[in-house]
Design a protein around this motif. Structure first.
Motif, PDB file in Angstrom:
ATOM      1  N   VAL A  76      64.345 -58.380   0.274  1.00 42.88           N
ATOM      2  CA  VAL A  76      65.196 -58.724   1.413  1.00 42.88           C
ATOM      3  C   VAL A  76      66.621 -59.020   0.973  1.00 42.88           C
ATOM      4  O   VAL A  76      67.593 -58.561   1.589  1.00 42.88           O
ATOM      5  N   THR A  77      66.777 -59.759  -0.096  1.00 47.90           N
ATOM      6  CA  THR A  77      68.117 -60.157  -0.545  1.00 47.90           C
ATOM      7  C   THR A  77      68.959 -58.951  -0.915  1.00 47.90           C
ATOM      8  O   THR A  77      70.120 -58.822  -0.486  1.00 47.90           O
ATOM      9  N   ALA A  78      68.392 -58.038  -1.710  1.00 51.10           N
ATOM     10  CA  ALA A  78      69.144 -56.840  -2.123  1.00 51.10           C
ATOM     11  C   ALA A  78      69.481 -55.968  -0.917  1.00 51.10           C
ATOM     12  O   ALA A  78      70.594 -55.439  -0.807  1.00 51.10           O
ATOM     13  N   ALA A  79      68.523 -55.813  -0.001  1.00 49.23           N
ATOM     14  CA  ALA A  79      68.765 -54.978   1.181  1.00 49.23           C
ATOM     15  C   ALA A  79      69.846 -55.589   2.059  1.00 49.23           C
ATOM     16  O   ALA A  79      70.708 -54.876   2.596  1.00 49.23           O
ATOM     17  N   LYS A 108      62.164 -68.257  14.963  1.00 51.92           N
ATOM     18  CA  LYS A 108      62.745 -68.220  13.623  1.00 51.92           C
ATOM     19  C   LYS A 108      62.988 -66.794  13.119  1.00 51.92           C
ATOM     20  O   LYS A 108      63.949 -66.549  12.379  1.00 51.92           O
ATOM     21  N   ILE A 109      62.115 -65.871  13.521  1.00 47.84           N
ATOM     22  CA  ILE A 109      62.201 -64.506  13.006  1.00 47.84           C
ATOM     23  C   ILE A 109      61.430 -63.580  13.946  1.00 47.84           C
ATOM     24  O   ILE A 109      60.440 -63.994  14.561  1.00 47.84           O
ATOM     25  N   ILE A 163      61.552 -65.951   6.213  1.00 50.52           N
ATOM     26  CA  ILE A 163      62.462 -66.752   7.043  1.00 50.52           C
ATOM     27  C   ILE A 163      63.551 -67.376   6.174  1.00 50.52           C
ATOM     28  O   ILE A 163      64.738 -67.320   6.501  1.00 50.52           O
ATOM     29  N   ASP A 164      63.142 -67.950   5.042  1.00 53.66           N
ATOM     30  CA  ASP A 164      64.100 -68.608   4.142  1.00 53.66           C
ATOM     31  C   ASP A 164      65.103 -67.619   3.562  1.00 53.66           C
ATOM     32  O   ASP A 164      66.263 -67.977   3.311  1.00 53.66           O
ATOM     33  N   GLU A 165      64.673 -66.365   3.337  1.00 58.94           N
ATOM     34  CA  GLU A 165      65.570 -65.358   2.759  1.00 58.94           C
ATOM     35  C   GLU A 165      66.499 -64.739   3.795  1.00 58.94           C
ATOM     36  O   GLU A 165      67.374 -63.947   3.449  1.00 58.94           O
ATOM     37  N   GLY A 166      66.321 -65.089   5.060  1.00 59.42           N
ATOM     38  CA  GLY A 166      67.218 -64.595   6.090  1.00 59.42           C
ATOM     39  C   GLY A 166      66.871 -63.224   6.628  1.00 59.42           C
ATOM     40  O   GLY A 166      67.744 -62.524   7.167  1.00 59.42           O
TER      41      GLY A 166
END
Length: 585
Positions: A571-574, A447-448, A371-374
């Motif tokens: 998640v961030t890289a994707a 949230k997700i 959730i925090d990573e979006g």
């Protein structure tokens, strides 16, 4: 310097034929051998009464009496195609050594006489050599598409995460490279001395005795050459794209630059593999001369073939017709001429087992991290205890993450609710417990979205109905997809609630998947995702995700197909890759 000059003489003497043959071979392999081989698989599917191949019907496909003959013939076709190129390049270098000009037609005739010997039982071990050993070791001795083989990412990730398996894989590849190294001259002996493959293998090993370091140094030099070529292609491509995007050059200059870049790519692709064979052949001749091993192959003048001009034209026409029919059939049956569907407006990112790189998988901490990573979705797995409580964990056995060597169907909720499910990852997560699906729903609601994979184990009852009821109790039907690797489980989900979104997790996917009923989403192993699969699904209003994708190059490939979502551990890289990607790239 003598080696370089000798290599160049072998390579350059029939340079025109080298280029024409290699360009023609790459086209022929793409429009003849590959479509024919895949056409055989398609025919086997049809004969088995199937329109697609997946985990659920694999046994039916393999049990069909037509499958194995078609598969074996397809393997033989691909082997013949790959060996054809190798034998042709050996013969081209032999012609260069003898200062003998040779045309493409004569080369093809002579090559076919040698390559077709693969059907003899004593040469059957050539099949794994050309189809497995060469592609896996990525030796530059063939330019066929087989060298693009890559294992599924989830398998490689699983191996690299396990120290024992990692060491075993490294040892396996070391063994493969050593084996391939000792067979470096096998095709030369097979082609030029007419030895069967068993003899050629032994001859290659004997020839290398006392010369291993010399060959190793030369192979390393070739690797450096290929690396330089790849860097040059990349730099020219980047420069060309920069000029075209910025628009500083005139239209004529832009077109000219694009043509030059494309020409450079084509020429290097067509000449690097032949140059490898020139270097290998130069070493072969150097060693055979030194050890007084005769190379018997001679280019005698071609005598009358007994074939009339009409027969020759008929043969050429028949081959052209086969190539046209096989490629056309493949293209039309697989919809390759149909326009691609519009890519999704936004590619959705799923956190595989939660934020599993920074928190223990399938825990509330991991879901909060996602959730925090979006992330758009969180993927989790559901097991059922002996007393029917739905728990979140990937493995059916609790030992890997909690230390308790028992299966879920052997324990009750009260027995496991206080187990430490986080210290295995990091002592800082010692407070994490095996959470229930209800706890996960409560955390994620609003949230997700949730990709909830149910894992029927044959012991519990009503797993799917209980999952559906719990989702509906939280009012989250529109924010979840119930997934499973078991198609029967998805059918039971739809029977419990026809409006509940379902996702078919597939480790094997080929054919017209979009016609599978009871499925709204397809979550396909990245290895089997193609542009055609994505387009077919989109035409039927279905959604396609790929799992588990962590490699940036693989992400870019899948995004170019118009994939709807990526299941990833990063998640961030994707997210960055998806947001920065443009279809025109």
């Amino acid at each position: 310097m003598n080696f370089i000059r000798s290599t160049w003489r072998l390579f350059a003497y029939n340079l025109r034929t080298v280029f024409l043959f290699e360009a023609g071979f790459q086209i022929a392999f793409a429009i003849l051998f590959v479509p024919l081989s895949l056409g055989l698989i398609d025919f086997a599917l049809y004969a088995a009464g199937l329109s697609y191949l997946c985990d659920a019907n694999l046994a039916t496909f393999l049990g069909s009496p037509v499958t194995w003959p078609c598969a074996l013939f397809a393997i033989l076709l691909l082997s013949l195609g790959s060996l054809f190129e190798m034998c042709a390049l050996v013969l081209l270098m032999q012609a260069g050594r003898m200062r003998r000009k040779i045309g493409v037609r004569e080369l093809a005739n002579r090559t076919f006489e040698q390559a077709v010997r693969i059907v003899h039982p004593r040469n059957w071990l050539l099949i794994p050599f050309v189809l497995l050993l060469v592609p896996l070791t990525n030796l530059a001795v063939t330019s066929s598409v087989l060298t693009d083989f890559r294992p599924p990412e989830f398998i490689m990730d699983f191996i690299w995460e396990n120290n024992v398996l990692s060491c075993a894989l490294i040892a396996l590849f070391v063994a493969l490279y050593i084996h391939a190294f000792f067979l470096a001259f096998g095709v030369h002996f097979f082609t030029l001395r007419n030895e069967d493959w068993m003899q050629a293998r032994a001859s290659s090993k004997r020839l290398l005795h006392g010369a291993r370091w010399m060959l190793a140094r030369r192979i390393l030099a070739l690797v450096g050459l290929f690396a330089a070529e790849a860097a040059a292609v990349a730099l020219i491509g980047i420069f060309t794209l920069t000029v075209l995007i910025e628009g500083d050059a005139s239209p004529v200059a832009s077109i000219g630059l694009a043509v030059i870049s494309l020409g450079f790519l084509i020429i290097t692709q067509c000449l690097l593999t032949p140059f490898s064979y020139a270097a290998l052949s130069c070493t072969f001749y150097e060693l055979t001369d030194k050890k007084n091993i005769p190379v018997d192959y001679r280019f005698e003048p071609s005598g009358p073939t007994g074939r009339t001009p009409f027969a020759k034209r008929a043969t050429a026409a028949a081959l052209a017709l086969i190539a046209f029919a096989s490629s056309t059939s493949y293209i039309t049956s697989h919809g390759l001429f149909e326009p691609s569907q519009e890519p999704p407006a936004r590619v959705e990112i799923t956190a595989h087992r939660g934020g599993a790189r920074t928190a223990p998988e399938n825990t509330l901490a991991a879901f909060q991290q996602a959730i925090d990573e979006g992330a758009d979705w969180v993927e989790l797995d559901v097991q059922q205890t002996a007393d029917g409580v739905l728990m979140v964990m990937h493995d059916a056995n609790l030992k890997r993450t909690t230390g308790l060597d028992k299966n879920f169907w052997e324990v009750t909720y009260n027995e496991i609710k206080d187990l430490d499910n986080g210290s295995w990852f990091d002592p800082a997560f010692a407070d994490q417990r095996v959470c229930t699906l209800e706890e996960a729903l409560a955390l994620c609601k609003g949230k997700i979205k949730m990709n909830i994979e149910v894992k029927p184990d044959g012991h519990g009852t009503d797993l799917e109905r209980k999952t559906v009821d719990l989702i509906n109790a939280y009012g989250m039907r529109d924010h979840v997809a119930v997934a499973s690797i078991s198609y029967d489980a998805l059918v039971r989900v739809k029977q419990a609630d026809p409006l509940m979104p379902t996702m078919y997790d597939m480790t094997l996917a080929y054919g017209y998947l979009s016609h599978i009923p009871y499925v709204d989403y397809f979550s396909v192993d990245d290895f089997f995702v193609t542009r055609q699969l994505v387009d077919d699904a989109h035409r039927e209003g279905k959604i396609v995700y790929a799992w588990t994708v962590n490699d940036p190059a693989n992400m870019a490939r899948l995004l170019s197909y118009g994939i709807d979502g990526l299941v990833t551990d990063d998640v961030t890289a994707a997210r960055e890759m998806a947001e920065d990607f443009h279809p025109a790239d």
